[in-house]
Design a protein around this motif. Sequence first.
Motif, PDB file in Angstrom:
ATOM      1  N   GLY A  93       0.210   0.849   4.913  1.00 52.04           N
ATOM      2  CA  GLY A  93       1.108   1.716   4.177  1.00 52.04           C
ATOM      3  C   GLY A  93       2.045   2.443   5.116  1.00 52.04           C
ATOM      4  O   GLY A  93       1.972   2.293   6.346  1.00 52.04           O
ATOM      5  N   GLN A  94       2.929   3.227   4.524  1.00 48.84           N
ATOM      6  CA  GLN A  94       3.931   3.961   5.313  1.00 48.84           C
ATOM      7  C   GLN A  94       3.384   5.255   5.883  1.00 48.84           C
ATOM      8  O   GLN A  94       3.985   5.841   6.783  1.00 48.84           O
ATOM      9  CB  GLN A  94       5.140   4.261   4.428  1.00 48.84           C
TER      10      GLN A  94
ATOM     11  N   SER B 274      -4.809   9.446  -1.502  1.00 52.02           N
ATOM     12  CA  SER B 274      -4.953   8.223  -2.289  1.00 52.02           C
ATOM     13  C   SER B 274      -4.171   7.110  -1.636  1.00 52.02           C
ATOM     14  O   SER B 274      -3.141   7.348  -1.007  1.00 52.02           O
ATOM     15  CB  SER B 274      -4.437   8.432  -3.715  1.00 52.02           C
ATOM     16  N   CYS B 275      -4.647   5.909  -1.811  1.00 49.25           N
ATOM     17  CA  CYS B 275      -3.955   4.720  -1.333  1.00 49.25           C
ATOM     18  C   CYS B 275      -3.983   3.700  -2.462  1.00 49.25           C
ATOM     19  O   CYS B 275      -5.043   3.145  -2.769  1.00 49.25           O
ATOM     20  CB  CYS B 275      -4.618   4.162  -0.091  1.00 49.25           C
ATOM     21  N   ALA B 276      -2.830   3.483  -3.062  1.00 53.10           N
ATOM     22  CA  ALA B 276      -2.730   2.546  -4.176  1.00 53.10           C
ATOM     23  C   ALA B 276      -2.267   1.188  -3.675  1.00 53.10           C
ATOM     24  O   ALA B 276      -1.253   1.095  -2.977  1.00 53.10           O
ATOM     25  CB  ALA B 276      -1.756   3.079  -5.215  1.00 53.10           C
ATOM     26  N   ALA B 277      -3.004   0.165  -4.021  1.00 54.48           N
ATOM     27  CA  ALA B 277      -2.687  -1.193  -3.598  1.00 54.48           C
ATOM     28  C   ALA B 277      -2.093  -1.977  -4.757  1.00 54.48           C
ATOM     29  O   ALA B 277      -2.507  -1.828  -5.910  1.00 54.48           O
ATOM     30  CB  ALA B 277      -3.943  -1.891  -3.086  1.00 54.48           C
TER      31      ALA B 277
ATOM     32  N   LEU C 200       0.841  -1.195   0.000  1.00 54.95           N
ATOM     33  CA  LEU C 200       0.000   0.000   0.000  1.00 54.95           C
ATOM     34  C   LEU C 200       0.876   1.244   0.000  1.00 54.95           C
ATOM     35  O   LEU C 200       1.836   1.323   0.776  1.00 54.95           O
ATOM     36  CB  LEU C 200      -0.900   0.007   1.236  1.00 54.95           C
ATOM     37  N   VAL C 201       0.533   2.191  -0.846  1.00 54.22           N
ATOM     38  CA  VAL C 201       1.271   3.448  -0.919  1.00 54.22           C
ATOM     39  C   VAL C 201       0.288   4.599  -0.865  1.00 54.22           C
ATOM     40  O   VAL C 201      -0.567   4.737  -1.749  1.00 54.22           O
ATOM     41  CB  VAL C 201       2.112   3.524  -2.199  1.00 54.22           C
TER      42      VAL C 201
ATOM     43  N   TYR D 241      -1.470  10.030   8.144  1.00 53.32           N
ATOM     44  CA  TYR D 241      -2.617   9.248   7.703  1.00 53.32           C
ATOM     45  C   TYR D 241      -2.131   7.962   7.046  1.00 53.32           C
ATOM     46  O   TYR D 241      -1.283   8.000   6.137  1.00 53.32           O
ATOM     47  CB  TYR D 241      -3.480  10.056   6.742  1.00 53.32           C
ATOM     48  N   TYR D 242      -2.673   6.859   7.530  1.00 55.24           N
ATOM     49  CA  TYR D 242      -2.288   5.537   7.039  1.00 55.24           C
ATOM     50  C   TYR D 242      -3.476   4.849   6.387  1.00 55.24           C
ATOM     51  O   TYR D 242      -4.602   4.963   6.863  1.00 55.24           O
ATOM     52  CB  TYR D 242      -1.819   4.647   8.188  1.00 55.24           C
TER      53      TYR D 242
END
Length: 124
Positions: free
Chosen positions: A115-116, A21-24, A4-5, A94-95
């Motif tokens: 994610g980080q 946004s969170c790209a998987a 996750l990014v 925010y994660y």
Amino acid sequence: QVQLVESGGGLVQAGGSLRLSCAASGRTSNILKMGWFRQAPGKEREFAGSIIWNPGRTTIADSVKGRFTISRDKPKNTMYLQMNSLQPEDTGVYYCAAETKVWYSDPRIGYDDWGQGTQVTVSS
């Protein structure tokens, strides 16, 4: 495992908006639900909201209800957090997280991959 990014964080004035946004990537077919959490300096991590991946049903925490919304683009394997009317107390990291192994109906728990994080800073 799902990677996750997060992206989209930054500095914004009070009353402003941001969209995270969170790209998987990876085993995205295993995603059951995804969530957003935040952690303010010196405080514990807090649940902000989640989305059940296939039906797209969302849950928003009471603390941000009416200001934050969650959506997702399934073909892009991306989840979004639209944040409006931001206040200084929304400042934090925010994660995003994904649940992929065991289904928990409680939207606040059960996440396997994280994610980080992305920093959001709201100035007064």
